[in-house]
Design a protein around this motif. Structure first.
Motif, PDB file in Angstrom:
ATOM      1  N   THR A 200      32.579 -10.607  28.454  1.00 55.33           N
ATOM      2  CA  THR A 200      31.177 -10.650  28.017  1.00 55.33           C
ATOM      3  C   THR A 200      30.744 -12.093  27.767  1.00 55.33           C
ATOM      4  O   THR A 200      29.689 -12.531  28.242  1.00 55.33           O
ATOM      5  N   ARG A 249      27.912 -11.800  19.406  1.00 53.23           N
ATOM      6  CA  ARG A 249      28.801 -10.654  19.202  1.00 53.23           C
ATOM      7  C   ARG A 249      29.322 -10.756  17.771  1.00 53.23           C
ATOM      8  O   ARG A 249      29.758 -11.824  17.328  1.00 53.23           O
ATOM      9  N   THR A 315      30.242   0.686  23.928  1.00 54.60           N
ATOM     10  CA  THR A 315      29.726   0.730  25.312  1.00 54.60           C
ATOM     11  C   THR A 315      29.250   2.141  25.650  1.00 54.60           C
ATOM     12  O   THR A 315      28.216   2.315  26.278  1.00 54.60           O
ATOM     13  N   GLN A 378      39.712   1.930  20.012  1.00 55.81           N
ATOM     14  CA  GLN A 378      39.324   0.750  19.222  1.00 55.81           C
ATOM     15  C   GLN A 378      40.077   0.737  17.874  1.00 55.81           C
ATOM     16  O   GLN A 378      39.442   0.860  16.821  1.00 55.81           O
TER      17      GLN A 378
END
Ligand code: NCD
Length: 490
Positions: A200, A249, A315, A378
């Motif tokens: 990213t 971020r 996402t 995650q």
């Protein structure tokens, strides 16, 4: 006599009136009126010719791939239906959609370009075949509003998304390193990443550089003044004095919006904790549309399976919301019970008229999925959850795809995939399977992010005419395993 005199007077009066009337049309005024009318006619003709010329130049300078893809999107037609509509064979259309440097590429005859432009500008024509993308009276795009920041996919309509995709198509030759542009020459981007990132951060930076701008980076809290207790407001305001756009971020949901509140320069959400990741969702959807285009499918009515950590995976949160802008989709959400998609997101998807099914195993859940989008667990965001429930049956590998999926399924992942033993993430044994779209997905990050910057900084109209050929040598395939049939990457 008196009557005669009266008549005479009346006649005189009439004559005076006549004179007056006559005076109104005096030769001088008539001349100036004529001139006025003539110049008005001349101006209208000039305007008409200029407008026609503008449309003509626009069609001629627009790359054929952009023109054709935009028309298919506007008319919401598969390649087969579109080929039939314009009266050519599907193979011919495919050859027109290939990149210019491809061996199979053919150029579209001018008469076809004009016809395509004509039918796509009348979106109503599309309604005959299927549902048009744009409501007929609104036209494409942002409906006049300027996008200030990109914080959430909730800001976007389907028209906005399609307009960004058209702009991304325009960016493709630059992203593929055949063309260069300098529309953002002199502009500076701050890439503020307070959480781990490779693709990213680099792709946002590369996208800005490919538009001619330059990039300042900061990574992690340790080397930023936030470690000294500085507030988001202060950091945002200070950095805004140095640069022209900011990508942030941050590990906390909502933190990027806080950045945006403290500045008037564009802020892009590069991922806010378990919240959203709008640019990733846009590139995912763009990838789905391009993959479907090759397969003769539309997003409307598709079956999308999202799998993995649906609770913390930002996402998938952004992607499902973006997909719900389309019509009649079926979503199968596969995850362990403790990692299910937040209910408020499921509810809003259902409110938009889509079907949602939940499953705690991929077995029998993937049968007719068109897309299998899997995600990493995650762990870094876990509070009381455990990974014990994420067993080997979740691993997307040749065995699972062979046994459970359709032969034309498209396999996607936002990456990074966890390649450590026992992670049960996307397996590398699918690397040479052409259905694995993960690197086409990452490649699409560049044109999408270029389009986002171009739109936010108001240079979107300048890109097309500013392109020049590259001066350096570039490989025909970026990766060693990229030599798929060319139609699939077009
Ligand atoms: C994801 C992210 O950071 O949200 N990656 C990405 O941006 N492409 C997914 C992840 O970290 O698992």
């Amino acid at each position: 006599m008196a009557a005669h005199e009266g008549m005479n007077q009346q006649t005189k009066k009439k004559e005076t009136n006549k004179k007056k009337t006559h005076w109104c049309f005096s030769p001088i005024l008539l001349k100036s009126c004529d001139q006025h009318v003539l110049s008005l006619i001349a101006f209208s003709v000039y305007l008409f010719i200029t407008l026609k010329l503008f449309v003509y130049i626009n069609i001629m300078t627009m790359s054929q791939q952009v023109l054709l893809r935009d028309a298919m999107r506007r008319l919401n037609m598969t390649r087969d239906v579109f080929a039939e509509r314009i009266g050519v064979r599907r193979r011919t259309l495919d050859s027109w959609l290939l990149p210019d440097e491809s061996k199979e590429y053919r150029s579209t005859p001018e008469v076809v370009r004009r016809f395509v432009q004509e039918i796509s500008s009348k979106t109503d024509a599309g309604l005959v075949y299927t549902h048009g993308v744009y409501p007929s009276d609104e036209g494409a795009g942002y409906q006049g509003k300027q996008l200030k920041h990109l914080l959430s996919v909730d800001q976007l309509t389907r028209g906005d998304v399609e307009e960004l995709f058209m702009l991304s198509d325009v960016m493709q030759p630059i992203a593929r390193r055949q063309k260069v542009t300098r529309v953002l020459e002199g502009a500076v981007l701050a890439n503020l990443f307070f959480e781990a990132s490779t693709r990213t951060r680099i792709s946002f930076g590369a996208a800005f550089c490919r538009l001619g701008g330059s990039v300042c980076d900061t990574t992690g809290f340790t080397f930023s003044s936030m470690a000294k207790g500085e507030s988001i407001y202060d950091t945002s305001r200070v950095v805004s004095g140095y640069v022209d756009a900011i990508v942030v971020r941050h590990p906390d949901k909502g933190a990027v919006s806080e950045f945006a509140h403290a500045t008037n320069i564009p802020v892009v959400n590069g991922g806010d904790g378990p919240g959203e990741h709008p640019s990733q969702a846009l590139l995912d959807l763009y990838t789905i549309q391009r993959e479907f285009s090759g397969l003769g499918k539309l997003i409307d009515g598709a079956h999308i399976a999202l799998m993995g950590d649906l609770k913390y995976g930002r996402t998938v949160h952004s992607l499902i919301k973006l997909l719900s802008l389309y019509r009649g989709l079926k979503f199968t959400l596969i995850s362990p019970a403790e990692l299910e998609m937040p209910t408020e997101i499921i509810d809003s998807v259902c409110r938009n008229g889509h079907v949602v099914e939940l499953s705690n195993t991929p077995i029998n859940a993937l049968k007719d999925a068109d897309i299998l989008y899997t995600t990493r667990i995650q762990k870094e965001r876990f509070t009381e959850e455990s990974i014990d429930s994420y067993g080997a049956d979740f691993e997307v590998n040749q065995k699972l795809v062979g046994a459970e999926c359709k032969s034309d399924v498209v396999i996607m992942h936002p990456l990074p995939r966890d390649s450590r033993a026992g992670s049960h993430d996307l397996s590398v044994d699918l690397n040479v399977d052409p259905r694995l779209a993960i690197f086409r997905q990452t490649d699409n990050g560049i044109p999408i992010r270029m389009a986002i910057f171009a739109k936010l900084l108001g240079v979107d109209q300048l890109v097309r005419r500013s392109m020049k050929d590259v001066t350096w040598v570039t490989p025909s395939y970026i990766g060693p395993d990229d030599n798929f049939p060319e139609a699939s990457i077009s």
